[in-house]
Design a protein around this motif. Sequence first.
Motif, short mmCIF file in Angstrom:
data_model
loop_
_atom_site.label_atom_id
_atom_site.label_comp_id
_atom_site.label_asym_id
_atom_site.label_seq_id
_atom_site.Cartn_x
_atom_site.Cartn_y
_atom_site.Cartn_z
N ASP A 56 34.27 118.47 1.41
CA ASP A 56 34.39 118.89 2.81
C ASP A 56 33.37 119.99 3.12
O ASP A 56 33.60 121.16 2.84
N LYS A 83 30.74 124.64 7.27
CA LYS A 83 31.38 125.80 6.67
C LYS A 83 30.33 126.79 6.18
O LYS A 83 29.21 126.40 5.87
N MET A 99 35.38 123.13 -2.03
CA MET A 99 35.78 121.99 -1.18
C MET A 99 35.66 120.65 -1.91
O MET A 99 35.94 119.61 -1.36
N ASP A 105 39.12 119.19 -2.12
CA ASP A 105 39.76 118.72 -0.88
C ASP A 105 40.35 117.32 -1.03
O ASP A 105 40.86 116.76 -0.06
N ASN A 112 36.50 120.18 16.58
CA ASN A 112 35.97 120.83 15.38
C ASN A 112 35.92 119.77 14.26
O ASN A 112 36.96 119.25 13.86
N ASP A 128 35.43 120.18 11.29
CA ASP A 128 36.00 120.69 10.05
C ASP A 128 37.51 120.45 9.99
O ASP A 128 38.12 120.62 8.93
N ALA A 129 38.11 120.07 11.09
CA ALA A 129 39.53 119.69 11.06
C ALA A 129 39.57 118.18 10.83
O ALA A 129 40.05 117.41 11.67
N THR A 145 45.40 119.15 1.36
CA THR A 145 44.81 120.49 1.40
C THR A 145 44.32 120.67 2.83
O THR A 145 43.14 120.59 3.12
N LEU A 146 45.29 120.89 3.74
CA LEU A 146 44.97 120.69 5.15
C LEU A 146 44.41 121.90 5.87
O LEU A 146 43.48 121.77 6.65
N GLY A 184 43.36 126.27 5.92
CA GLY A 184 43.23 127.62 5.39
C GLY A 184 44.37 128.49 5.89
O GLY A 184 44.79 129.43 5.21
N ALA A 185 44.88 128.17 7.07
CA ALA A 185 45.99 128.95 7.65
C ALA A 185 47.23 128.91 6.77
O ALA A 185 48.00 129.88 6.71
N VAL A 216 47.19 128.88 3.56
CA VAL A 216 46.93 129.82 2.47
C VAL A 216 47.29 131.23 2.93
O VAL A 216 47.87 132.03 2.19
N VAL A 254 42.13 120.33 17.27
CA VAL A 254 42.46 121.69 16.88
C VAL A 254 43.14 122.41 18.04
O VAL A 254 43.03 121.99 19.19
N TRP A 304 44.82 124.32 -6.17
CA TRP A 304 43.85 124.81 -7.15
C TRP A 304 43.83 126.34 -7.15
O TRP A 304 44.32 126.97 -6.22
N1 BES Z 1 39.96 121.43 3.66
C1 BES Z 1 40.08 122.39 4.68
C2 BES Z 1 41.25 123.32 4.49
C3 BES Z 1 41.08 124.41 3.47
C4 BES Z 1 40.24 125.48 3.71
C5 BES Z 1 41.82 124.40 2.31
C6 BES Z 1 40.12 126.49 2.78
C7 BES Z 1 41.72 125.42 1.40
C8 BES Z 1 40.85 126.46 1.63
C9 BES Z 1 40.26 121.70 6.03
O1 BES Z 1 39.60 120.50 6.18
C10 BES Z 1 39.70 122.63 7.06
O2 BES Z 1 38.52 122.86 7.04
N2 BES Z 1 40.56 123.15 7.93
C11 BES Z 1 40.15 124.06 8.92
C12 BES Z 1 40.85 123.70 10.20
C13 BES Z 1 40.34 124.45 11.39
C14 BES Z 1 38.95 124.00 11.73
C15 BES Z 1 41.27 124.22 12.55
C16 BES Z 1 40.54 125.46 8.46
O3 BES Z 1 41.62 125.62 7.88
O4 BES Z 1 39.74 126.37 8.65
#
Ligand code: BES
Length: 505
Positions: A256, A263, A271, A274, A331, A333-334, A360-361, A363-364, A366, A421, A454
């Motif tokens: 990703d 990113k 990534m 992912d 976005n 990245d979503a 692994t959807l 970052g929020a 986390v 998003v 991970w």
């Molecule tokens: N694979 C990522 C989520 C992710 C990010 C997992 C960092 C672990 C660590 C996912 O595809 C992503 O990029 N999500 C975005 C969504 C946002 C653009 C709404 C994110 O979480 O920043």
Amino acid sequence: MNFDLKTLELTAAATEKCDLLVVLVPEGFRPGQDALSVLAAHALKCGDLKAKAGTHLQLYLAPAVSARRVVLLGAGNGSARAIRQALQAIATTFKLPQVKRAVVCFAGEAQPDGVSAAVQAVADASYVYATTKPKAEARTLNRVVIGVVHAEPVREAFAHGVGLVAGVEFAREWGNRPANHATPSLLADAAKSLGSQPRIQCKVHGPAEVARLGMGAFMAVARGSEEPLRLIELRYRGASKSDAPVVLVGKGITFDTGGISIKPAAEMDEMKFDMCGAASVLGVFRALGELQPAINVVGLIPACENMPDGRAVKPGDVVTSMSGQTIEVLNTDAEGRLVLCDVLTYAARFKPAAVVDIATLTGACVIALGSVRSGLFANNDVLAAALSAAGDEAQDLCWRMPLDEDYAEGLKSNFADMGNVAGRAGGSITAAKFLQRFVGEFPWAHLDIAGTAWKSGAGKGSTGRPVGLLVHYLLGHAQQRSATGTVKAVKPALPSRRKFQSKPA
Ligand code: BES
Ligand code: MN
Ligand code: ZN
């Protein structure tokens, strides 16, 4: 690695030829007359050893003991948790190059869960990633004997542990592989290799079939990559054909980059993880092949890369999902929700008893839960409770998050049925709300494993989570079904989607 269960009193354990003998000393330990008992009793009396889980003492050249190295290890109350905690405290010992053959012996009566936990903890501690590393650095531990006073009462738990370990290690190894060694096609090959196990079948769909199915959201993500997408379909048939299956859907983004919404460079290597949702589905099937429970399971994996390119999907593009709903890709990245939403639509074809997606959807997630608990979202309380309980049993924890309809507010779009998003606030929940729009009339749960799949930093690597949670859930589902003689392990079709918007747990 080979595990054996053996009837072994401490007297016999003393004569076991091995590189490492671990003696698990529980609270209320009652020593016998044998050499190891005498040692342990003396160490306890002197206060150098405590029964508290994890305290330990290393001994060499112990008189009348054949093992090269002995570890007396406090085992607390002998519960799964305590055994795991204890063995984790001496984890590095299982990676020592001299340690090829180990005996882990329970002093006193072993609990079934404790035995299963011992198998898992030793496997966990000794695992070494192999695919792209030199052979010289490979795992050295190759045989582990679990010694107990009475083997029969713990035999099933032992087998369960061994089966689960096979699944967890399969998931870890695939999770750890770099993206160029885990392309969508290679993931599909891994799935096909599982087809050689009894009761498992695998079918792989390529771009043409996915286009025919109308999976416009999934295809939009794959557009930017030279690697062709794969839709992997695994089936495990352990029950009669009429039994509704549990469907597992695993996010399989093999890398990703974020796509055009690219990113930042820092930690982007991570990534490659992912696709850990996908790896967990593969791991579950690996374990099912070993454990052969009476249940039907379908595994679905949308696999592709998310790359920036001249042909890549752009912010603002509107795509049409398999459900017919249109999505404004605000976005790129979503992307996880885009590949998952089409497969959730597809999942309805299997008339599932329940659908669980693993991804692994965000970052929020986390930020919300850290690396201790996975995020759990569900439209059905029975399913949510079953998954939570399975997580507790497996010590692979999750935490239920809300799905109030108010959270979907931000998904509104001026140019499509929805955007992909909804702003930064509550990001893991709005992602789940997006997915929920593609869920049919079946119990559904979503596990956000962004924080748990991970580890970062010095010990960077895949954890194999939530294979433990999922296998426990499936075995519980099988057991419950066979006990009631029906397919109703989780509540059947819901009356209306609206009624099941869950309230915070
Ligand atoms: N694979 C990522 C989520 C992710 C990010 C997992 C960092 C672990 C660590 C996912 O595809 C992503 O990029 N999500 C975005 C969504 C946002 C653009 C709404 C994110 O979480 O920043
Ligand atoms: Mn992304
Ligand atoms: Zn992603």
